[in-house]
Scaffold this motif. Structure first.
Motif, mmCIF file in Angstrom:
data_model
loop_
_atom_site.group_PDB
_atom_site.id
_atom_site.type_symbol
_atom_site.label_atom_id
_atom_site.label_comp_id
_atom_site.label_asym_id
_atom_site.label_seq_id
_atom_site.Cartn_x
_atom_site.Cartn_y
_atom_site.Cartn_z
ATOM 1 N N ALA A 1 0.827 -1.213 0.000
ATOM 2 C CA ALA A 1 0.000 0.000 0.000
ATOM 3 C C ALA A 1 0.856 1.257 0.000
ATOM 4 O O ALA A 1 0.473 2.277 -0.585
ATOM 5 N N MET A 2 2.012 1.192 0.630
ATOM 6 C CA MET A 2 2.926 2.335 0.635
ATOM 7 C C MET A 2 3.337 2.698 -0.788
ATOM 8 O O MET A 2 3.318 3.863 -1.190
ATOM 9 N N THR B 1 -0.288 9.260 3.145
ATOM 10 C CA THR B 1 -0.688 7.862 3.301
ATOM 11 C C THR B 1 0.501 6.940 3.117
ATOM 12 O O THR B 1 0.692 5.974 3.866
ATOM 13 N N SER B 2 1.329 7.233 2.136
ATOM 14 C CA SER B 2 2.519 6.422 1.897
ATOM 15 C C SER B 2 3.430 6.422 3.123
ATOM 16 O O SER B 2 3.935 5.370 3.536
ATOM 17 N N ALA B 3 3.622 7.587 3.716
ATOM 18 C CA ALA B 3 4.469 7.674 4.903
ATOM 19 C C ALA B 3 3.878 6.881 6.067
ATOM 20 O O ALA B 3 4.599 6.187 6.797
ATOM 21 N N PRO C 1 15.982 -3.898 2.368
ATOM 22 C CA PRO C 1 16.453 -3.823 3.754
ATOM 23 C C PRO C 1 15.737 -2.714 4.525
ATOM 24 O O PRO C 1 15.102 -1.841 3.927
ATOM 25 N N ARG C 2 15.848 -2.775 5.844
ATOM 26 C CA ARG C 2 15.113 -1.813 6.668
ATOM 27 C C ARG C 2 15.557 -0.386 6.391
ATOM 28 O O ARG C 2 14.731 0.529 6.352
ATOM 29 N N TYR C 3 16.862 -0.154 6.190
ATOM 30 C CA TYR C 3 17.313 1.226 5.974
ATOM 31 C C TYR C 3 16.707 1.816 4.701
ATOM 32 O O TYR C 3 16.436 3.012 4.624
ATOM 33 N N ARG C 4 16.469 0.963 3.693
ATOM 34 C CA ARG C 4 15.866 1.486 2.464
ATOM 35 C C ARG C 4 14.384 1.812 2.692
ATOM 36 O O ARG C 4 13.879 2.820 2.188
ATOM 37 N N LEU C 5 13.697 0.953 3.453
ATOM 38 C CA LEU C 5 12.300 1.254 3.791
ATOM 39 C C LEU C 5 12.230 2.544 4.602
ATOM 40 O O LEU C 5 11.337 3.375 4.394
ATOM 41 N N ARG D 1 12.698 5.475 2.177
ATOM 42 C CA ARG D 1 11.498 5.768 1.389
ATOM 43 C C ARG D 1 10.419 6.423 2.255
ATOM 44 O O ARG D 1 9.700 7.327 1.794
ATOM 45 N N THR D 2 10.325 5.979 3.489
ATOM 46 C CA THR D 2 9.357 6.588 4.404
ATOM 47 C C THR D 2 9.730 8.038 4.682
ATOM 48 O O THR D 2 8.871 8.925 4.708
ATOM 49 N N ALA D 3 11.024 8.283 4.879
ATOM 50 C CA ALA D 3 11.485 9.650 5.116
ATOM 51 C C ALA D 3 11.189 10.545 3.912
ATOM 52 O O ALA D 3 10.766 11.694 4.067
#
Length: 968
Positions: free
Chosen positions: A411-412, A423-425, A448-452, A455-457
């Motif tokens: 969904a992100m 919404t993505s964040a 990996p978590r750092y990439r997620l 993208r969230t940032a």
């Protein structure tokens, strides 16, 4: 009709034949009249926006139902409902519902025709509109497509769009509604929105939208209040059909607090005669009628409650695990009991509070079972039409972390592609919360978590939440798994977000990133990092470093064949070279940057940002506006209107003010401030807002704004020399206008401090302002340090290469001219007037003011009156009312009448030679060119021009030509 379920009580059959809602709406006559008035204006092609606010249960929906019943025969009504799925709500839900309602009426093909060029963008909201990705899918194309569809639909038939429960709206839906409010200029259109006021707390995202609505041209706010005693009596009697006793009314009033929905519920539970017969709590009240239904109906309602406030029939049927007969019979009984309604092919609760109470009453096992079925039903649907945000919500409610995690990541990405960045964040944040609860999360997420985190940032950054973007990107950069080039990218992103939010530290982060990408590893990445570093050096005013780093980036990108980074490097080097004194070389770099950017939207935007600003500083105002506006249009198409678009808008605002087009500048300014751009871009816009408020004549208003925004402006000034110089100009002029000359000089003298770094386009206006304050101090009898003027002139001389230097030099000399160095020499101001066309418009009229002041000091009262009158007229016409007010004050102090007949004495008639000279001035010729054309010296031409301006009472050559044209 389906038969009653076996065992249904006889009382229930009788009870369900009536409704607890009164047939007559009570106590809302004024509100209904206000809606009708707005609709009447909308029918006259004056678009209207109405917001109906009130606590839960006050009757917002009932009010709309009554209003729409009266317009049904003449209007098209399109409705959309915001859904209560918390932070995992899908973007655009109410907007998509409105469009589908229109499509069901006129057909999907015609709806797409109404969208015109934006038809592809509608596929982001309506998958059935097409499966292909839009050729240029952007956030603003979505906004414009929806707005265009509704505007065209309202051209022939009055169209009322209703969006309920804004307190649950996602930011993307609010962005569409906000765009509609700004975009609509005509059409028979009315937008009606409701929200639950008791749910909109401090910091709620709806607050900013509501503030925008209040500023709207056609906006109206309706706030519903609670019913009084007489109105409660009327409602009770309308429901029961019998007179209400005093005790009954008092009991209902005290327990309902005058909230119509609670009145209906209280009357509907059969016991209102005494307080002991009433439910003991709100929850009990809401559940009272639900609990009197048979168990199969209660079960059906619990299943529907898990689905939300509005549940499509097929989805509800999939989640229901009993027989179809049970489903239909229970649905019929629930509808007859007035617990649910039918909206198209969906089931809706009579009131959202009822749904919330039933959902809260679910047992843990039921919550898990029901939400699991909804999630599975949604996942098994058509992938093209799948609501992944709803899937994530139901898995989350069912407490299934693995599936919630995977659905949230999906969904992100979908929210990102539809430009629903908030919404993505939120989806990214939810996935990160679940990371440690999931088996093999990196495999499930596909990253990996750092990439997620990264993208969230970025989603937070694009959504305008600068602080959160910085917090998340710092965590990402600190992840142990983020090493090498991956960490370099994260550090670079952190540096960008710091810059966006007017915070220091970008240079250090970029230097760290460059250490992680040594030469001969990744040339493209290294070139990009070098360009970002060169940009920070350029903004900080360290031009030698900027030129050196940009040159390195240019060479590296050229070797790698990367035209985008070559364009950016040439762009940055060109601007830096111009500011450092190499104007010709810088222009060559900028021309090269434009050519290299061809076909690359982002590189071309960066070129237009810097080029439009440079043109403005060089005094080429029309060209600057042209470049900036082309960039603004492209930024809207690319969905970056609130970032790069805001920066370009700021660049367009300044030359618009400089040309005297204040109304256009103000409109652009307000539009972009409403977009809530990042901090630094917001600071640029607010600086223009404060400046225009000051020169617009509202000194107190400018001071209030400045005090509010000064922390942000000073924060930005710490990391950008151009912003520091802008701040010095603004704070100096504000203090000068307030008569605080000591403070004004303190602000202006930054240009003499060790922290100052020269940027001619900003230095020269500050030098002129400093001279203004220095002259005012001298007139007040205050003598500053003896070498202040000498030091100022040294800076002025250093900037002599700048194209507009002669105009600023003339203004500076006029300010400090005369025997006392106080600017009392009319000849000096006449010379400044000859150069006024190269200066911003407000200064042309300011020169007229100061010319009149000098003429008064020289005893030339008749000339002073004409000059000051022109300053008043020019200031008022352009929007620079401060000049007009100062000119009027000066005339009043001198006893000059400016409001009488405006006829020049006969001896002020132009001679034949002067008319020849004036014609050439109107053609734009310089004094030297006029001399060559008329075979006279340039000095003689200058004398003629001065005489013409005096006789015409003009403060500039342009104004003289304009006055002459009016005479003919």
């Amino acid at each position: 009709m389906t038969a009653l379920l076996p065992g249904a009580a006889a009382w229930q059959d009788e009870y369900m034949q009536s409704s607890q809602a009164s047939s007559t709406m009570i106590g809302r006559e004024e509100e209904l009249r206000a809606l009708a008035e707005s609709y009447g204006l909308a029918v006259q092609s004056k678009p209207q926006a109405v917001v109906v606010a009130g606590e839960a249960g006050l009757g917002k929906t009932r009010l709309l139902r009554e209003f729409l019943h009266g317009t049904a025969a003449s209007a098209r009504v399109l409705s959309g409902q915001c859904v209560d799925l918390g932070p995992l709500a899908a973007p655009y839900a109410p907007i998509a519902a409105v469009l589908r309602a229109l499509a069901s009426e006129i057909g999907l093909a015609e709806l797409l025709d109404l969208a015109g060029p934006g038809r592809d963008a509608l596929a982001l909201l309506l998958p059935e509109a097409g499966t292909a990705e839009p050729a240029l899918p952007t956030a603003n194309l979505v906004l414009e497509a929806v707005s265009t569809v509704l505007e065209r639909a309202a051209e022939s038939l009055p169209t009322v769009v209703v969006v309920e429960d804004l307190h649950w709206a996602d930011e993307s839906s609010l962005a569409v509604l906000g765009f509609i409010l700004r975009a609509f200029d005509g059409g028979k259109f009315m937008l009606v929105m409701t929200y639950r006021s008791d749910d909109v707390h401090r910091g709620h995202p709806l607050r900013a939208f509501l503030a925008e609505v209040e500023r709207g041209r056609y906006a109206k706010n309706i706030r519903l209040g609670r019913l009084g005693r007489d109105q409660v009596r009327q409602q009770v009697e309308a429901i029961t059909g019998a007179p209400a006793s005093y005790e009954l009314v008092e009991n209902v009033l005290s327990r309902s607090d005058g909230i119509p929905f609670f009145v209906e519920e209280l009357v509907g539970v059969d016991g209102c005669a005494t307080p002991t017969e009433l439910p003991s709590s709100l929850r009990d009240l809401l559940l009272a009628r639900y609990e009197r239904m048979d168990e199969p109906v209660q079960y059906f309602l619990r299943v529907i409650a898990a689905g939300g406030t509005c549940v499509p029939h097929l989805l509800a049927e999939s989640a229901f695990d009993r027989t179809l007969d049970d489903f239909e019979a229970s649905a019929r009984l629930a509808q007859q009991a007035n617990l649910i309604g039918i909206d198209g092919d969906s089931y809706t609760f009579r009131h959202a509070l009822l749904r919330e109470a039933i959902h809260a009453d679910l047992l843990p096992g039921e919550r898990t079972r029901f939400h699991t079925r909804y999630a599975q039903a949604l996942e098994s649907g058509d992938p093209a039409h799948r609501d992944t945000a709803a899937v994530a919500y139901h898995w989350d409610a069912a407490n299934v972390p693995d599936k919630t995690f995977k659905a949230s990541v999906t969904a992100m990405g979908e929210a990102w592609r539809s430009f629903a960045y908030t919404t993505s964040a939120r989806m990214g944040e939810r996935a990160l919360e679940l990371w440690d609860s999931v088996d093999r999360p990196e495999q499930a997420a596909g990253m990996p978590r750092y990439r997620l985190m990264g993208r969230t940032a970025e989603a937070h950054n694009l959504a305008g939440d600068g602080e959160r973007s910085l917090a998340v990107i710092r965590l990402a950069a600190g992840e142990p798994a983020a090493t090498g080039h991956a960490r370099a990218r994260l550090l670079a992103d952190q540096a960008r977000y710091l810059g966006f939010n007017a915070k220091a530290g970008s240079e250090e982060l970029l230097l760290q990133a460059l250490e992680l990408v040594p030469p001969d590893t990744d040339e493209n990445l290294r070139a990009r990092l070098l360009n970002w570093l060169a940009a920070r050096y350029m903004l900080a005013g360290t031009l030698d470093e900027a030129i050196a780093v940009a040159t390195e980036a240019l060479n590296l990108a050229a070797a790698a064949g990367n035209d985008e980074e070559r364009s950016v490097a040439a762009n940055l080097r060109g601007v830096s070279r111009i500011n450092a004194g190499d104007v010709a070389g810088g222009r060559e770099d900028l021309e090269s940057a434009e050519g290299l950017a061809e076909g690359n939207a982002q590189a071309l935007l960066r070129f237009r940002v810097n080029y439009s600003d440079t043109l403005n500083l060089l005094g080429l105002y029309n060209e600057s506006i042209e470049v900036a506006e082309a960039g603004i249009a492209r930024a809207r198409q690319l969905g970056v209107e609130r970032t790069t678009g805001a920066l370009l808008s700021s660049n367009a605002v300044e030359p618009l003010f400089a040309l005297g087009d204040w109304s256009r500048a103000a409109a652009l300014l307000e539009r972009n401030l409403q977009l809530s751009p990042p901090s630094s871009f917001h600071a640029y816009l607010m600086r223009s807002k404060i400046w225009s408020t000051l020169w617009g004549g509202d000194i107190a208003g400018a001071d209030t704004l400045f005090r509010r925004w000064q922390p942000l402006l000073r924060e930005l000034a710490r990391v950008e020399m151009q912003s520091r110089l802008h701040l010095a100009i603004l704070s100096t002029e504000l203090a000068w206008a307030q008569g605080e000359l000591d403070h004004a000089w303190q602000e202006a003298s930054f240009i003499l401090s060790p922290a100052f770094r020269p940027l001619p386009g900003y230095d020269l206006p500050l030098l002129a302002v400093a001279a203004r304050v220095l002259a005012a101090l001298r007139r007040a009898g205050v003598q500053g340090p003896a070498d202040d003027e000498r030091r100022l002139r040294a800076v002025l001389a250093r900037d002599s290469f700048w194209p507009t230097h002669p105009a600023w030099q003339a203004l500076y000399d006029a300010e400090l001219g005369g025997t006392q160095g106080t600017g009392d020499d009319p000849a000096g101001w006449n010379r400044a007037g000859l150069h006024a066309a190269a200066l911003p418009a407000h200064l042309r009229h300011y020169i007229g003011l100061r010319t009149g002041q000098a003429q008064l000091a020289a005893g030339h009262r008749t000339e002073a009156a004409a000059t000051l009158r022109a300053a008043v007229d020019g200031g008022n016409a352009s929007g620079a009312h401060l000049v007009a007010e100062l000119a009027r004050d000066l005339a009043a102090q001198a006893g000059l009448a400016l409001d009488g007949p405006r006829q020049r004495p006969n001896d002020d008639e132009l001679t034949g030679r002067e008319r020849q000279v004036l014609a050439l001035v109107a053609d734009g010729l310089s004094n030297r060119e006029i001399g060559e054309r008329l075979f006279i010296s340039g000095k003689t031409a200058s004398v003629h021009v001065s005489a013409i301006m005096r006789k015409l009472g003009a403060s500039s050559r342009t104004e003289a030509a304009s006055r002459a044209l009016k005479r003919t």
